[in-house]
Design a protein around this motif. Structure first.
Motif, PDB file in Angstrom:
ATOM      1  N   THR A  92       0.856  -1.174   0.000  1.00  0.00           N
ATOM      2  CA  THR A  92       0.000   0.000   0.000  1.00  0.00           C
ATOM      3  C   THR A  92       0.895   1.227   0.000  1.00  0.00           C
ATOM      4  N   ARG A  93       0.279   2.431   0.005  1.00  0.00           N
ATOM      5  CA  ARG A  93       1.068   3.648  -0.224  1.00  0.00           C
ATOM      6  C   ARG A  93       1.880   4.074   0.994  1.00  0.00           C
ATOM      7  N   THR A  94       1.285   3.967   2.187  1.00  0.00           N
ATOM      8  CA  THR A  94       1.975   4.502   3.365  1.00  0.00           C
ATOM      9  C   THR A  94       2.377   3.388   4.339  1.00  0.00           C
ATOM     10  N   ARG A  95       3.408   3.662   5.123  1.00  0.00           N
ATOM     11  CA  ARG A  95       3.863   2.680   6.118  1.00  0.00           C
ATOM     12  C   ARG A  95       2.803   2.433   7.181  1.00  0.00           C
ATOM     13  N   GLU A  96       2.120   3.531   7.581  1.00  0.00           N
ATOM     14  CA  GLU A  96       1.081   3.387   8.615  1.00  0.00           C
ATOM     15  C   GLU A  96      -0.023   2.454   8.101  1.00  0.00           C
ATOM     16  N   GLY A  97      -0.418   2.691   6.835  1.00  0.00           N
ATOM     17  CA  GLY A  97      -1.449   1.851   6.225  1.00  0.00           C
ATOM     18  C   GLY A  97      -0.992   0.401   6.149  1.00  0.00           C
ATOM     19  N   ALA A  98       0.277   0.209   5.807  1.00  0.00           N
ATOM     20  CA  ALA A  98       0.810  -1.154   5.678  1.00  0.00           C
ATOM     21  C   ALA A  98       0.776  -1.872   7.024  1.00  0.00           C
ATOM     22  N   ALA A  99       1.164  -1.168   8.089  1.00  0.00           N
ATOM     23  CA  ALA A  99       1.182  -1.793   9.421  1.00  0.00           C
ATOM     24  C   ALA A  99      -0.240  -2.174   9.849  1.00  0.00           C
ATOM     25  N   ARG A 100      -1.178  -1.253   9.620  1.00  0.00           N
ATOM     26  CA  ARG A 100      -2.569  -1.509  10.027  1.00  0.00           C
ATOM     27  C   ARG A 100      -3.182  -2.668   9.232  1.00  0.00           C
ATOM     28  N   LEU A 101      -2.994  -2.624   7.885  1.00  0.00           N
ATOM     29  CA  LEU A 101      -3.604  -3.661   7.041  1.00  0.00           C
ATOM     30  C   LEU A 101      -2.943  -5.023   7.271  1.00  0.00           C
ATOM     31  N   GLY A 102      -1.641  -4.999   7.557  1.00  0.00           N
ATOM     32  CA  GLY A 102      -0.940  -6.256   7.866  1.00  0.00           C
ATOM     33  C   GLY A 102      -1.546  -6.907   9.099  1.00  0.00           C
ATOM     34  N   ARG A 103      -1.817  -6.066  10.118  1.00  0.00           N
ATOM     35  CA  ARG A 103      -2.436  -6.597  11.365  1.00  0.00           C
ATOM     36  C   ARG A 103      -3.839  -7.117  11.064  1.00  0.00           C
ATOM     37  N   GLU A 104      -4.623  -6.328  10.314  1.00  0.00           N
ATOM     38  CA  GLU A 104      -6.025  -6.696  10.087  1.00  0.00           C
ATOM     39  C   GLU A 104      -6.161  -7.967   9.246  1.00  0.00           C
ATOM     40  N   LEU A 105      -5.300  -8.100   8.231  1.00  0.00           N
ATOM     41  CA  LEU A 105      -5.455  -9.226   7.298  1.00  0.00           C
ATOM     42  C   LEU A 105      -4.568 -10.424   7.655  1.00  0.00           C
ATOM     43  N   GLY A 106      -3.557 -10.180   8.477  1.00  0.00           N
ATOM     44  CA  GLY A 106      -2.658 -11.271   8.870  1.00  0.00           C
ATOM     45  C   GLY A 106      -1.713 -11.698   7.763  1.00  0.00           C
ATOM     46  N   ILE A 107      -1.448 -10.787   6.821  1.00  0.00           N
ATOM     47  CA  ILE A 107      -0.499 -11.087   5.733  1.00  0.00           C
ATOM     48  C   ILE A 107       0.614 -10.035   5.759  1.00  0.00           C
ATOM     49  N   ALA A 108       1.692 -10.297   5.007  1.00  0.00           N
ATOM     50  CA  ALA A 108       2.780  -9.317   4.929  1.00  0.00           C
ATOM     51  C   ALA A 108       2.348  -8.164   4.026  1.00  0.00           C
ATOM     52  N   VAL A 109       2.386  -6.944   4.564  1.00  0.00           N
ATOM     53  CA  VAL A 109       2.042  -5.761   3.755  1.00  0.00           C
ATOM     54  C   VAL A 109       3.192  -4.767   3.862  1.00  0.00           C
ATOM     55  N   GLY A 110       3.691  -4.328   2.715  1.00  0.00           N
ATOM     56  CA  GLY A 110       4.781  -3.357   2.702  1.00  0.00           C
ATOM     57  C   GLY A 110       4.462  -2.183   1.807  1.00  0.00           C
ATOM     58  N   THR A 111       5.488  -1.395   1.510  1.00  0.00           N
ATOM     59  CA  THR A 111       5.297  -0.233   0.630  1.00  0.00           C
ATOM     60  C   THR A 111       6.239  -0.279  -0.574  1.00  0.00           C
ATOM     61  N   ASP A 112       7.089  -1.334  -0.646  1.00  0.00           N
ATOM     62  CA  ASP A 112       8.077  -1.427  -1.724  1.00  0.00           C
ATOM     63  C   ASP A 112       7.516  -2.320  -2.852  1.00  0.00           C
ATOM     64  N   ASN A 113       6.959  -1.672  -3.885  1.00  0.00           N
ATOM     65  CA  ASN A 113       6.319  -2.442  -4.959  1.00  0.00           C
ATOM     66  C   ASN A 113       7.303  -3.320  -5.718  1.00  0.00           C
ATOM     67  N   ALA A 114       8.515  -2.803  -5.964  1.00  0.00           N
ATOM     68  CA  ALA A 114       9.484  -3.573  -6.758  1.00  0.00           C
ATOM     69  C   ALA A 114       9.908  -4.835  -6.011  1.00  0.00           C
ATOM     70  N   ALA A 115      10.188  -4.711  -4.706  1.00  0.00           N
ATOM     71  CA  ALA A 115      10.601  -5.890  -3.929  1.00  0.00           C
ATOM     72  C   ALA A 115       9.472  -6.905  -3.874  1.00  0.00           C
ATOM     73  N   ALA A 116       8.244  -6.415  -3.675  1.00  0.00           N
ATOM     74  CA  ALA A 116       7.097  -7.327  -3.593  1.00  0.00           C
ATOM     75  C   ALA A 116       6.884  -8.017  -4.942  1.00  0.00           C
TER      76      ALA A 116
END
Ligand SMILES: NC(=O)c1ccc[n+]([C@@H]2O[C@H](COP(=O)([O-])OP(=O)(O)OC[C@H]3O[C@@H](n4cnc5c(N)ncnc54)[C@H](OP(=O)(O)O)[C@@H]3O)[C@@H](O)[C@H]2O)c1
Length: 272
Positions: free
Chosen positions: A36-60
């Motif tokens: 997702t776009r922001t780190r805060e969003g990534a941390a929240r969505l990672g917790r909610e969905l239980g999956i790895a969420v980051g902000t680095d599109n190329a690495a992902a």
């Protein structure tokens, strides 16, 4: 499919629905990642969905077997260009894009000429497993790629396949369509309220009625005109209501709404 690593770029309304559908279908959490776009969003969505969420599109993207673009159309082209320049998407990676108006040739050009691309047009009822998704294969997509795309979207509802030339129209009908029906539902409920029904009951009744009528068309396979004829008793109340609909040009109003939404869908990738 379950052994494949699926990466979803963009966890908004549609990206999240896709992740939730995959999880519902039993895809292992470890096999799904997202950005997702922001780190805060990534941390929240990672917790909610239980999956790895980051902000680095190329690495992902570099770690994906199946890479799903669930970004807004102009952002899809921007991120695809970044990933292409970084060489982040291998030709073995299947790319799925749900972006309205973005052609598979544009993605192939940005990501690299041999990358298989399948366009998919889902709709918001996918959130509750009642959606429709239309798939269309790009130049390098093979039947096995379409099979994988089906496996991604089948947990979200019905899946159809069409040639890419129809995708803007699919967007105008199937992706914009739920909003058209919400307007109709509200108006039907208003009619009941005008006659004294409690609003909550009127809305529930209208929604269940639309659900039931749609199920009649899908399950019976009968033409809607034949089903309409079944409900219209001579000199009855239903034919009187239908005449009022025809006075209001309901057919051309709805058909034109699909037509104009389809034309607009074709313009979305330009960001205007
Ligand atoms: N909504 C529909 O009914 C529907 C139906 C069919 C297809 N589509 C297509 O689906 C796509 C997504 O639509 P949507 O309704 O889900 O939009 P959305 O809710 O706005 O989701 C887009 C997501 O992408 C994130 N994002 C923005 N920049 C990013 C970046 N650089 N890297 C990673 N993530 C980034 C956004 O985060 P922030 O919110 O933090 O910016 C947002 O969460 C569109 O292309 C649309 O054409 C939508």
């Amino acid at each position: 499919m379950r052994a494949q690593r699926i990466v979803v770029l963009g966890l908004g309304m549609m990206g999240r629905s896709i992740v939730e559908g995959l999880l519902r279908a039993g895809h292992p959490k470890k096999g799904i990642a997202a950005t997702t776009r922001t780190r805060e969003g990534a941390a929240r969505l990672g917790r909610e969905l239980g999956i790895a969420v980051g902000t680095d599109n190329a690495a992902a993207a570099a770690a994906a077997d199946v890479l799903i673009f669930a970004l807004k159309p102009p952002k899809t082209l921007e991120v695809a260009a970044e990933l292409g320049a970084a060489g982040a998407v291998a030709p073995a990676t299947l790319v799925l894009s749900i972006a309205a108006g973005v052609r598979s040739a544009q993605l192939e050009g940005a990501l690299g000429p041999r990358v298989p691309v399948v366009r998919a047009m889902p709709n918001t009822p996918c959130r509750i497993g009642c959606g429709t998704t239309v798939l269309s294969a790009g130049a390098h997509a093979r039947p096995a790629h379409l099979k994988t795309a089906r496996a991604v979207f089948e947990p979200l509802g019905r899946v159809l396949e069409l040639e890419e030339k129809h995708m803007d129209t699919v967007t105008g009908l199937s992706a914009s369509g739920p909003a058209f029906i919400y307007v109709i539902l509200e108006a039907l409920a208003d009619g009941g309220v005008a006659r004294g029904l409690p609003r909550k009951t009127a809305l529930e009744m209208a929604a269940q009625m639309v659900y039931g009528a749609a199920a009649m068309v899908l399950r019976s396979g009968e033409h809607p005109a034949a089903l309409k004829d079944d409900v219209t008793t001579p000199a009855g109340c239903t034919i009187a209501g239908i005449l009022a609909l025809e006075d209001g040009k309901i057919r051309s109003v709805l058909s034109r709404a699909v037509e104009i939404a389809s034309v607009r869908a074709g313009e979305l990738a330009s960001g205007k």
